[in-house]
Design an enzyme around this catalytic site. Structure first.
Site, PDB file in Angstrom:
ATOM      1  N   ASN A   9       0.542  -1.227   0.008  1.00 11.63           N
ATOM      2  CA  ASN A   9      -0.100   0.122  -0.087  1.00 11.63           C
ATOM      3  C   ASN A   9       0.650   1.363  -0.096  1.00 11.63           C
ATOM      4  OD1 ASN A   9      -1.084   2.222   0.602  1.00 11.63           O
ATOM      5  ND2 ASN A   9      -2.614   1.556   2.791  1.00 11.63           N
ATOM      6  N   LYS A  11      -0.215   4.809  -0.466  1.00 16.23           N
ATOM      7  CA  LYS A  11      -0.668   5.523   0.258  1.00 16.23           C
ATOM      8  C   LYS A  11      -0.527   6.808  -0.594  1.00 16.23           C
ATOM      9  CE  LYS A  11      -0.374   3.128   5.027  1.00 16.23           C
ATOM     10  NZ  LYS A  11       0.001   3.158   6.296  1.00 16.23           N
ATOM     11  N   HIS A  95      -9.653   1.043   3.953  1.00 13.94           N
ATOM     12  CA  HIS A  95      -8.281   0.943   5.132  1.00 13.94           C
ATOM     13  C   HIS A  95      -8.715   2.138   6.433  1.00 13.94           C
ATOM     14  CE1 HIS A  95      -4.496   2.940   6.087  1.00 13.94           C
ATOM     15  NE2 HIS A  95      -4.077   1.352   5.686  1.00 13.94           N
ATOM     16  N   GLU A 167      -5.673  -4.687  10.378  1.00 14.66           N
ATOM     17  CA  GLU A 167      -4.409  -3.982  10.656  1.00 14.66           C
ATOM     18  C   GLU A 167      -4.602  -3.268  11.522  1.00 14.66           C
ATOM     19  OE1 GLU A 167      -2.511  -2.342   6.540  1.00 14.66           O
ATOM     20  OE2 GLU A 167      -4.554  -1.136   6.815  1.00 14.66           O
ATOM     21  N   GLY A 235       5.112   1.434   4.971  1.00 11.57           N
ATOM     22  CA  GLY A 235       6.237   2.528   4.573  1.00 11.57           C
ATOM     23  C   GLY A 235       7.434   1.260   4.093  1.00 11.57           C
TER      24      GLY A 235
HETATM   25  P1  13P Z   1       2.973   0.990   7.727  1.00 14.08           P
HETATM   26  O1  13P Z   1       3.569  -0.960   7.214  1.00 14.08           O
HETATM   27  O2  13P Z   1       3.894   1.628   7.481  1.00 14.08           O
HETATM   28  O3  13P Z   1       2.872   0.626   9.106  1.00 14.08           O
HETATM   29  O4  13P Z   1       1.243   0.836   7.246  1.00 14.08           O
HETATM   30  C1  13P Z   1       0.075  -0.612   7.228  1.00 14.08           C
HETATM   31  C2  13P Z   1      -0.552   0.049   6.355  1.00 14.08           C
HETATM   32  O5  13P Z   1      -1.664   1.031   6.534  1.00 14.08           O
HETATM   33  C3  13P Z   1      -1.049  -1.354   5.210  1.00 14.08           C
HETATM   34  O6  13P Z   1      -1.845  -0.676   4.492  1.00 14.08           O
END
Ligand code: 13P
Length: 254
Positions: A9, A11, A95, A167, A235
């Site tokens: 992801n 983002k 999400h 998550e 990340g």
């Molecule tokens: P991180 O791996 O940065 O914690 O993010 C997780 C996430 O939101 C994946 O959708």
């Protein structure tokens, strides 16, 4: 046997050129690693370029959200048919960042998940509790409520397409992961709920991914848990070598 899924992801990172550069560097690193499905979720403006770049490869691409209608006067929205028209195969729904910053509710997710199925997009339903829910003992209730709203009147005959991503909100971008045992137990709660809704066969076949501070260093212990079928990575998916390490470490034998 459930085929694992490792998903990125991205983002609100990576423009089209950066996304395509990632794929050029990443693909040779994972081409020989056949253990899991790999799905990239870029930002909306990069999705068409990513879909082109992954065509004829083992990678797949999806959107980070969508509207439930096919078209209409909805400024800023993207429809399921627009996604399929550019070759997207998956869509993230619910999400926690969409719920927090874009007022997306699980009632919206319910409309979207049904629209995804009607348009042959694979929905990745994101669930997760806040830290306060966990501390006060409401994790299971919270997840059940999220699933109840998101999956209301969901057609059982489409349930085999569903992917779930657990998550915990307190583990996203914080560096604190759920322990493998906590994640495994929570995935068990989700799978039992799926069984009540759709029966044993569907529940056993549904991939449930863990997301929240997944890194090359912790993915193997997560994947060793019987209820964890993959990872949704934020990340640590932004760098092609780090993300390839996650895929390699997810399957020590491959
Ligand atoms: P991180 O791996 O940065 O914690 O993010 C997780 C996430 O939101 C994946 O959708």
């Amino acid at each position: 046997m459930r085929q694992p899924v490792i998903a990125a992801n991205w983002k609100m990172y990576k423009n089209p050129a950066e996304s395509v550069a990632f794929i050029r560097e990443f693909l040779p690193l994972v081409e020989h690693l056949s253990g899991s499905d790999i799905v990239l979720f870029p930002t909306a403006t990069s999705l068409a370029s990513v879909c082109d770049a992954v065509a004829e490869t083992r990678l797949m691409a999806g959107a980070q959200t969508m509207h439930w209608l096919s078209e209409g006067p909805y400024t800023g929205q993207t429809s399921p048919t627009m996604l399929t028209s550019i070759g997207a195969t998956h869509v993230l729904l619910g999400h926690s960042e969409r719920r927090l910053y874009a007022n997306e509710t699980y009632e919206h997710v319910n409309l979207k998940i049904k629209a995804a199925c009607a348009n042959h997009l694979i929905p990745v339903l994101c669930l997760g509790e806040m830290l306060s829910d966990r501390q006060e003992g409401y994790t299971a209730d919270t997840l059940m409520a999220q699933m109840g709203a998101a999956l209301a009147n969901f057609p059982a005959e489409r349930a085999h397409t569903l992917i779930v991503a657990y998550e915990p909100v307190w583990a996203i971008g914080t560096g604190s992961t759920a322990t493998p045992e906590v994640a495994n137990d929570t995935h068990g709660i989700i799978r039992r709920d799926l069984e009540k809704r759709f029966g044993r066969e569907i529940a056993d076949a549904t991939r449930i991914l863990y997301g929240g501070s997944v890194k090359p260093e912790n993915v193997a212990e997560m994947m060793a848990q019987p209820e964890i079928d993959g990872a949704l990575v934020g990340g640590a998916s932004l760098d092609p070598h780090t993300f390839a390490d996650i895929i390699r470490n997810a399957h020590p034998a491959s």
